[in-house]
Design a protein around this motif. Sequence first.
Motif, PDB file in Angstrom:
ATOM      1  N   ASP A  37      -2.656  -1.094 -16.783  1.00 18.26           N
ATOM      2  CA  ASP A  37      -3.659  -1.699 -17.652  1.00 18.26           C
ATOM      3  C   ASP A  37      -3.127  -3.026 -18.178  1.00 18.26           C
ATOM      4  O   ASP A  37      -1.987  -3.400 -17.930  1.00 18.26           O
ATOM      5  N   GLY A  38      -3.977  -3.746 -18.885  1.00 18.53           N
ATOM      6  CA  GLY A  38      -3.576  -4.999 -19.498  1.00 18.53           C
ATOM      7  C   GLY A  38      -3.146  -6.057 -18.504  1.00 18.53           C
ATOM      8  O   GLY A  38      -3.763  -6.265 -17.452  1.00 18.53           O
ATOM      9  N   ARG A  39      -2.056  -6.747 -18.830  1.00 18.40           N
ATOM     10  CA  ARG A  39      -1.570  -7.878 -18.033  1.00 18.40           C
ATOM     11  C   ARG A  39      -1.239  -7.476 -16.604  1.00 18.40           C
ATOM     12  O   ARG A  39      -1.583  -8.183 -15.649  1.00 18.40           O
ATOM     13  N   GLU A  40      -0.554  -6.356 -16.431  1.00 17.08           N
ATOM     14  CA  GLU A  40      -0.164  -5.931 -15.086  1.00 17.08           C
ATOM     15  C   GLU A  40      -1.382  -5.662 -14.211  1.00 17.08           C
ATOM     16  O   GLU A  40      -1.407  -6.025 -13.024  1.00 17.08           O
ATOM     17  N   ARG A  41      -2.396  -5.047 -14.792  1.00 13.45           N
ATOM     18  CA  ARG A  41      -3.622  -4.780 -14.029  1.00 13.45           C
ATOM     19  C   ARG A  41      -4.285  -6.085 -13.582  1.00 13.45           C
ATOM     20  O   ARG A  41      -4.698  -6.216 -12.418  1.00 13.45           O
ATOM     21  N   ASP A  42      -4.351  -7.058 -14.485  1.00 11.43           N
ATOM     22  CA  ASP A  42      -4.974  -8.333 -14.150  1.00 11.43           C
ATOM     23  C   ASP A  42      -4.213  -9.043 -13.036  1.00 11.43           C
ATOM     24  O   ASP A  42      -4.817  -9.636 -12.128  1.00 11.43           O
ATOM     25  N   ILE A  43      -2.889  -8.995 -13.101  1.00 11.00           N
ATOM     26  CA  ILE A  43      -2.069  -9.661 -12.080  1.00 11.00           C
ATOM     27  C   ILE A  43      -2.273  -9.013 -10.721  1.00 11.00           C
ATOM     28  O   ILE A  43      -2.443  -9.695  -9.699  1.00 11.00           O
ATOM     29  N   LEU A  44      -2.286  -7.700 -10.683  1.00 10.03           N
ATOM     30  CA  LEU A  44      -2.462  -6.991  -9.410  1.00 10.03           C
ATOM     31  C   LEU A  44      -3.851  -7.233  -8.824  1.00 10.03           C
ATOM     32  O   LEU A  44      -3.998  -7.390  -7.607  1.00 10.03           O
ATOM     33  N   LEU A  45      -4.863  -7.286  -9.670  1.00 11.31           N
ATOM     34  CA  LEU A  45      -6.197  -7.595  -9.186  1.00 11.31           C
ATOM     35  C   LEU A  45      -6.277  -9.037  -8.669  1.00 11.31           C
ATOM     36  O   LEU A  45      -7.003  -9.329  -7.716  1.00 11.31           O
ATOM     37  N   GLY A  46      -5.510  -9.932  -9.297  1.00 11.50           N
ATOM     38  CA  GLY A  46      -5.439 -11.307  -8.806  1.00 11.50           C
ATOM     39  C   GLY A  46      -4.812 -11.376  -7.419  1.00 11.50           C
ATOM     40  O   GLY A  46      -5.264 -12.143  -6.555  1.00 11.50           O
ATOM     41  N   LEU A  47      -3.766 -10.566  -7.195  1.00 11.86           N
ATOM     42  CA  LEU A  47      -3.162 -10.502  -5.865  1.00 11.86           C
ATOM     43  C   LEU A  47      -4.146  -9.945  -4.844  1.00 11.86           C
ATOM     44  O   LEU A  47      -4.224 -10.426  -3.705  1.00 11.86           O
ATOM     45  N   ALA A  48      -4.903  -8.925  -5.247  1.00  5.52           N
ATOM     46  CA  ALA A  48      -5.901  -8.350  -4.344  1.00  5.52           C
ATOM     47  C   ALA A  48      -6.957  -9.376  -3.972  1.00  5.52           C
ATOM     48  O   ALA A  48      -7.397  -9.447  -2.814  1.00  5.52           O
ATOM     49  N   GLU A  49      -7.365 -10.201  -4.935  1.00  2.00           N
ATOM     50  CA  GLU A  49      -8.359 -11.233  -4.658  1.00  2.00           C
ATOM     51  C   GLU A  49      -7.808 -12.279  -3.687  1.00  2.00           C
ATOM     52  O   GLU A  49      -8.524 -12.771  -2.801  1.00  2.00           O
ATOM     53  N   ALA A  50      -6.519 -12.622  -3.827  1.00  2.36           N
ATOM     54  CA  ALA A  50      -5.904 -13.568  -2.895  1.00  2.36           C
ATOM     55  C   ALA A  50      -5.885 -13.005  -1.481  1.00  2.36           C
ATOM     56  O   ALA A  50      -6.158 -13.721  -0.508  1.00  2.36           O
ATOM     57  N   GLU A  51      -5.576 -11.714  -1.356  1.00 16.02           N
ATOM     58  CA  GLU A  51      -5.592 -11.096  -0.030  1.00 16.02           C
ATOM     59  C   GLU A  51      -7.013 -11.080   0.541  1.00 16.02           C
ATOM     60  O   GLU A  51      -7.202 -11.212   1.759  1.00 16.02           O
ATOM     61  N   ARG A  52      -8.012 -10.935  -0.322  1.00 13.05           N
ATOM     62  CA  ARG A  52      -9.404 -10.967   0.149  1.00 13.05           C
ATOM     63  C   ARG A  52      -9.739 -12.342   0.705  1.00 13.05           C
ATOM     64  O   ARG A  52     -10.450 -12.461   1.724  1.00 13.05           O
TER      65      ARG A  52
END
Length: 357
Positions: A37-52
């Motif tokens: 949750d929080g910052r870590e969740r946002d960072i991981l979702l950002g990585l997922a978006e880059a892979e997309r």
Amino acid sequence: MHQVTSPTPSQIRRWRRYLAAERAERDIYRDLAERRDGRERDILLGLAEAERRHEQHWLELLGEHQSPAPTPDARTRFLGFLAKRLGFLFVLALAQRAEGRSPYDVDADATERMAADERIHGEVLRGLAARGRTQLSGVFRAAVFGANDGLVSNLALVLGIGATGAPPHVVLFTGIAGLLAGALSMGAGEYVSVKSQRELLAASRPDPDSQTALPHLDVDANELALVYRARGMAQGEAEEHAREVLATLYLDADTPPDDVDPDEAVGSPWHAAGSSFLFFASGALIPVLPYLFGMTGIDAVLLASGLVGVALLGTGAIVGILSGTSPLTRALRQLAIGFGAAAATYLLGLLFGATLA
């Protein structure tokens, strides 16, 4: 964007492989994000978006060749399997290595931005894993050191005594004695080591009671500036910082020496001692097992060596994965060091046995 009007079969196969990998990595980051949750969740979702975004690049190049959906390679599928079942730090370490193996730097069909993304992804994952590695480092060090020491020292002890021609029951009881003595020694040593390290770090932390003296210091001439100079600030910077602190009557604890938490830096001495004892004992038990079940002679030596070899490869691989380096290299290094020590002791046992005879 780089356009290819008539891709070759080789290009199509490569692009489909990249497409499958990007989709799998996107799913891995999303799975990890669901567990945070929080910052870590946002960072991981950002990585997922880059892979997309990378996925979309290969889809556009493939065009009609994107169907049927490609299957990721075995390594990527295995990482996805682990991401759903293993600890967060373990998966981050594996993903960090995967990002470091990106071929985009040398592939003309990948954009410079994609290659830069992959390099930065590795650093992002390194940053996410940093706190977990710090928290784990104390107990992990004790566990790995304890298991490796138990494996190597007791194998060397058992082989060395066995090579002298001692009866099997003597070899067995020697191994058990080595297990108990080594585990107790390792546990006690780790407790003293970690406890001493914590006390050393604690001695460098500021005394909270010193805040009570702040209201009584002279604003223009005071010793608070000396505190900051002792912690590495230049004279002018230290004096200015001291005046700011006195203005708010707050002792700044943001300088690096004040920010060291012994619990995070070195771990609990009891946890380290317990881990060291248990892992040494479990490692030291392995070379004793053949003798415990009645085996003797060269058969016992070969089985004990084989079991210890497998265990050394396993501990070395785990160290490599969690440290973000090559598991194979670390595994082979552990094996070479362990077998080297055991072989030297075995040869000495043969020499002493021949001398005694």
